[in-house]
Design an enzyme around this catalytic site. Structure first.
Site, PDB file in Angstrom:
ATOM      1  N   SER A  29      38.296  30.454  33.504  1.00 20.49           N
ATOM      2  CA  SER A  29      38.849  30.281  34.856  1.00 20.49           C
ATOM      3  C   SER A  29      37.846  30.566  35.971  1.00 20.49           C
ATOM      4  CB  SER A  29      40.086  31.167  35.031  1.00 20.49           C
ATOM      5  OG  SER A  29      41.184  30.599  34.356  1.00 20.49           O
ATOM      6  N   LYS A  32      37.159  27.754  38.295  1.00 23.77           N
ATOM      7  CA  LYS A  32      37.973  27.485  39.481  1.00 23.77           C
ATOM      8  C   LYS A  32      37.257  27.842  40.782  1.00 23.77           C
ATOM      9  CE  LYS A  32      42.059  27.945  36.648  1.00 23.77           C
ATOM     10  NZ  LYS A  32      42.892  28.891  35.922  1.00 23.77           N
ATOM     11  N   SER A  92      45.736  31.698  39.515  1.00 27.09           N
ATOM     12  CA  SER A  92      44.898  31.077  38.483  1.00 27.09           C
ATOM     13  C   SER A  92      45.608  29.929  37.783  1.00 27.09           C
ATOM     14  CB  SER A  92      44.435  32.116  37.449  1.00 27.09           C
ATOM     15  OG  SER A  92      43.286  31.663  36.755  1.00 27.09           O
ATOM     16  N   LYS A 199      36.877  35.995  40.661  1.00 25.78           N
ATOM     17  CA  LYS A 199      37.722  35.287  39.697  1.00 25.78           C
ATOM     18  C   LYS A 199      37.548  35.832  38.289  1.00 25.78           C
ATOM     19  CE  LYS A 199      40.841  32.269  39.183  1.00 25.78           C
ATOM     20  NZ  LYS A 199      41.412  33.264  38.259  1.00 25.78           N
TER      21      LYS A 199
END
Length: 331
Positions: A29, A32, A92, A199
């Site tokens: 993730s 992202k 997320s 993140k």
């Protein structure tokens, strides 16, 4: 306690610690971050807006049903770019990634092309993006050095949007359902560290990862690590290395961009001296024990013959650390 680690000072760009920083990772993730960068870029260019509404496709909706991280979008709903961004950054949501990618580029594959173009522009030499969310794909890979580069770019270039990354909760009123509130997965936001991003990530093959940033006064540090064995070790060890960086190093501003720096002697000019400047901000990050060894010396052949134009290079700024020349810049 991670397989791949890098710690960087944001202002100076100095790498304070690294361990296998160029080893190949699956960023999960943390991907992202690039998804957000591409959208922020389009917002700045006026090619989309925070209140533009995206229609949710069946493909995006299915990601909210499949057990992945999700903001729980609904089929054929209209959701604003801003809510989808917050669904990506705070919750997320893989479904939000797909929805935004399709809404902006038509297909996720075309959006991934934008991600790769941006990665090349930033200088991420060992990265490839195959999708907008970071879910399993062997062609979605990076390094902690590249993720740090991407994170620094995000913070430097999009201060007006970066605040989304420190939001601890995100609530949105979905059509035909009760409002949904989800918490940010970044564990450092809940500690008194000064953390304001960035993140988390998890893949079975990669285990736990985190791109983190903390701000203390004017200083900012970025740490990226991947391959933590547990959630607890990710939180504990990330906090430890960031605190170590703050404690053991200091960042000094040697020069401010385009501000008067030093006056130099002029020969046969209308004035006897000319004001000079450095064309960029100059920061030096050094171990605390060496802070008092910094010296900045301007070398020039003077007096300088008039006429002198703005932008003329008149000399060199030599910056010494512990008696050794660290860098040389035009004055």
């Amino acid at each position: 306690d991670a397989r791949y680690v890098i710690l960087q000072d944001h202002l100076s760009g100095e790498i304070l610690y690294e361990k296998d920083a160029d080893g190949k990772i699956y960023p999960a993730s943390m991907t992202k971050i690039m998804t957000a960068i591409v959208v922020f870029d389009l917002l700045k260019k006026g090619e989309t807006s925070l209140d533009e509404e995206i229609v949710i496709s069946e493909e995006a909706w299915r990601l909210s049903q499949s057990g992945y991280s999700s903001m729980f979008i609904m089929l054929n709903d209209n959701i604003s770019v801003e809510n989808l961004l917050r669904g990506i950054i705070v919750a997320s949501g893989n479904d939000a990634c797909m929805a935004l990618a399709e809404g902006i580029s038509g297909t996720e594959a075309d959006f991934a092309n934008l991600m790769n173009e941006k990665a090349e522009e930033i200088g991420m030499e060992n990265s490839s993006f195959a999708n907008s969310s970071g879910i399993n794909d062997v062609n979605n890979y990076s390094t902690v050095r590249d993720v740090a580069l991407m994170s620094r770019y995000l913070i430097k270039n999009f201060p007006e949007y970066y605040h989304y990354f420190k939001e601890k909760t995100f609530t949105w009123n979905r059509t035909g359902g009760d409002p949904i509130t989800q918490g940010n997965r970044n564990p450092l936001l809940y500690k008194k560290l000064g953390a304001d991003g960035i993140k988390t990530g998890f893949l079975t093959v990669e285990k736990y990862s985190l791109a983190a940033s903390i701000k203390a006064g004017e200083r900012r540090l970025i740490a990226v690590a991947s391959g933590f064995p547990t959630k607890n070790s990710r939180s504990r060890e990330s906090a430890k290395i960031l605190n170590w960086g703050l404690r053991m190093f200091d960042t000094i501003q040697v020069a401010k961009k385009n501000e008067p720096f030093v006056d130099l002697n002029v020969w046969l000019g209308k004035k006897p001296r000319v004001q000079t400047y450095i064309d960029r901000n100059i920061y030096l990050t050094v171990p605390n024990r060496k802070k008092n060894t910094i010296k900045a010396i301007v070398e020039y052949e003077g007096p300088i013959d008039a006429p002198i134009q703005k932008g003329d290079i008149l000399g060199k700024l030599n910056i010494y650390l512990d008696g050794e020349l660290d860098r040389q810049l035009d004055v």
